[in-house]
Enzyme design. Sequence first.
Site, short mmCIF file in Angstrom:
data_model
loop_
_atom_site.label_atom_id
_atom_site.label_comp_id
_atom_site.label_asym_id
_atom_site.label_seq_id
_atom_site.Cartn_x
_atom_site.Cartn_y
_atom_site.Cartn_z
N CYS A 2 0.84 -1.19 0.00
CA CYS A 2 0.00 0.00 0.00
C CYS A 2 0.88 1.25 0.00
CB CYS A 2 -0.94 0.10 1.20
SG CYS A 2 -2.10 -1.25 1.31
N ARG A 27 3.62 -0.13 -4.98
CA ARG A 27 3.43 -0.70 -3.65
C ARG A 27 2.11 -1.48 -3.52
NH1 ARG A 27 6.84 1.46 0.06
NH2 ARG A 27 5.44 0.75 1.70
N TRP A 77 -2.97 -2.67 -1.55
CA TRP A 77 -2.72 -4.10 -1.75
C TRP A 77 -3.46 -4.77 -0.62
CZ3 TRP A 77 -0.69 -8.31 0.85
CH2 TRP A 77 -0.32 -9.41 0.07
N ASN A 103 -1.20 2.20 5.64
CA ASN A 103 -0.40 1.08 5.10
C ASN A 103 -0.04 0.20 6.31
OD1 ASN A 103 3.14 0.99 4.29
ND2 ASN A 103 1.62 -0.57 3.97
N GLY A 104 -0.18 -1.12 6.18
CA GLY A 104 0.21 -1.99 7.28
C GLY A 104 -0.98 -2.73 7.85
N GLU A 486 15.38 -18.47 -9.44
CA GLU A 486 15.05 -17.07 -9.71
C GLU A 486 14.40 -16.91 -11.09
OE1 GLU A 486 14.61 -14.55 -8.08
OE2 GLU A 486 14.75 -12.87 -9.47
N LYS A 490 10.64 -15.45 -11.74
CA LYS A 490 10.34 -14.32 -12.63
C LYS A 490 9.21 -14.70 -13.59
CE LYS A 490 11.75 -11.66 -11.01
NZ LYS A 490 12.51 -11.63 -9.81
N GLU A 493 5.88 -14.89 -11.74
CA GLU A 493 5.39 -13.59 -11.28
C GLU A 493 4.73 -12.79 -12.38
OE1 GLU A 493 8.18 -11.76 -7.79
OE2 GLU A 493 9.17 -12.06 -9.70
N HIS A 509 13.71 -37.77 -9.21
CA HIS A 509 12.94 -38.22 -8.05
C HIS A 509 11.54 -37.62 -8.04
CE1 HIS A 509 16.54 -40.11 -6.58
NE2 HIS A 509 17.19 -38.97 -6.71
N LYS A 608 5.39 -4.85 -4.38
CA LYS A 608 6.85 -4.75 -4.32
C LYS A 608 7.36 -4.88 -2.89
CE LYS A 608 10.74 -3.24 -6.41
NZ LYS A 608 11.10 -4.55 -6.96
#
Length: 613
Positions: A2, A27, A77, A103-104, A486, A490, A493, A509, A608
Amino acid sequence: MCGIIGYVGGRPCRELILTGLERLEYRGYDSSGFALLDEAQGVAESVRAVGNLGELRAAAGANGGSTSTCGLGHTRWATHGRVTEANAHPHASADGSVLVVMNGIIENYGELRQELQDAGVVFASETDTEVVPQLIAREYAGDLAAAVRAVLPKLGGHFAFVAAHVAEPGRLVAVRRECPLVIGVGASERFVASAIPAFLRETRDVVLIDNDEVVVLEADDHTIWAGAERLPARRAERVEWDEDAAEKGGYETFMLKEIHEQPAALWDTIGDRMRPDGSVELPGLGLDDATLARVERIHVVACGTSYHAGLVGRYLIEDWARVPVHVEVASEYRYRTCLAGPGDLVLGITQSGETADTLAAMRVARERGAHVVAVTNIMGSQATRDSDGVLYTRAGLEIGVAATKTHTAQVMALSLLALKLGRLRWALTPAGALDLAEELRRIPELLETYLASPAPAQVLEAAAAYADRPFFLYLGRHVGVPVCFEGALKLKEISYIPTEAYPAGEMKHGPIALLDEGSPVVVVATDGHVFDKVVSNIQEVRARGARVIAVATEGNEEISRHAEDVLWAPRTPALLSPITSVVPLQLFAYGLARARGLNVDQPRNLAKTVTVE
Ligand code: G6P
């Protein structure tokens, strides 16, 4: 998560708020809203919308000559409550007198809400935030700042919020507890926001706020309070950031721009830290060389892409410095029995310096007496306050939600630390360390050459051909393992395609059962002592009909015999290859997402900075 912004000053602020929110959109962007206040009407305008800032602008319509000079805004968010207009901020008290953007998380909001409801207060949303304006309204007796100060001790959790009252349209009151909030000081105007880019165009003079301080903002003044005590005036710091950093600078997306900024991020991260003789100076660690040399174990705690950087760091530190390294995702580490203690070094890797789980894991280790160092990209972030030392990456502002340049800068910072440790512990000879230092110093240039070559466009084109594939398997060995983790992250995402990333030797396996005729398998097959083993794994997947996309070292002609597509990476020593070989995978994910017509800078459901558990 946020983004919040507030303005009070002499200018009509509608556009300032909307532009500021656009700068904070990274954000969170599932819904947004703003409210403007003035003397005559109290709330002069209040608009909320589901979707990104474009939707808010559409809902708000043209400016229409708004003259309000005080307002607040939010880009969300979702944490508590679905993505709906009713749950978007600003939230108001039931009587409409108090407005809040936050925010939070208010962790005890359930109890608070119940108490308020028992007292007859009617709620309009499902959010935790709404308890804040409701509580402030009940405390209010003509002084918003006093009401906020009275409410603050009742709130559990970590948050930053800005409050306004219709009876005080020239004043905002802001608070932070472990979530970011900064004040921008202009000529007869004040901004308050989650991050500096929100107002960077308007002012570069910034005042930082500490936990649980209450800030009262008016056009010509801001005062900071700790409880009932007014604190002495705090000097503004001047920010020298490049304004273009918050612009796309000719690139179609922030992510593509940031991929291309990696050489600069790496140069800056090395900066003045490496001497001509290859020795490394890291003065911010908060440990003298003798103590650093005696470190017994290193624990790395991090999330997401930063965790992958930590995994790369383990190979480097263990090989060059011979110190055992344990790497764990912070959300797990924080709840396990922590065995770190004095003599151990804990690295909290977090580009934002705000990730709640990483901060908590660092705190747990610190309480046990370990020396905690934050590896972060953001000066003054919470991680820098919660640690004994800091190792900054110097990647500059990263806006694309999918991290790119901050990741390679993290790996570079860890390489510097590994090199320093290796020398201090005599695990590396001075000559060996000098060779490695020179190889590290070459990497930014190698990457610059690569990014200016036709190779990136070729990767994008190769990726587009796979746009309709429903699943990708990523394989690698040794340092190729974190690179494939990574690369797969990517792709997930930004293209929403399911991926599985595995150490190539472990594939038989289980994951091999996923393969079918034509299944795409991305294999990190860069040069090194496991190259032949990786080629054997390639044969195994091809024998099952898989189509191999290999990431290989420039000049290795052999690989072309084993792969349908080859994504070349600049040649480096094997242990340093993760810095360069991840770049073609960033581009591969980018090319695929673009071919699928997706918004790579704002992938769905992600944010983010993740300031919630
Ligand atoms: C989020 C971001 C990722 C990032 C992770 C950790 O999930 O979308 O890009 O890697 O958080 O963030 P940090 O700021 O702690 O590195």
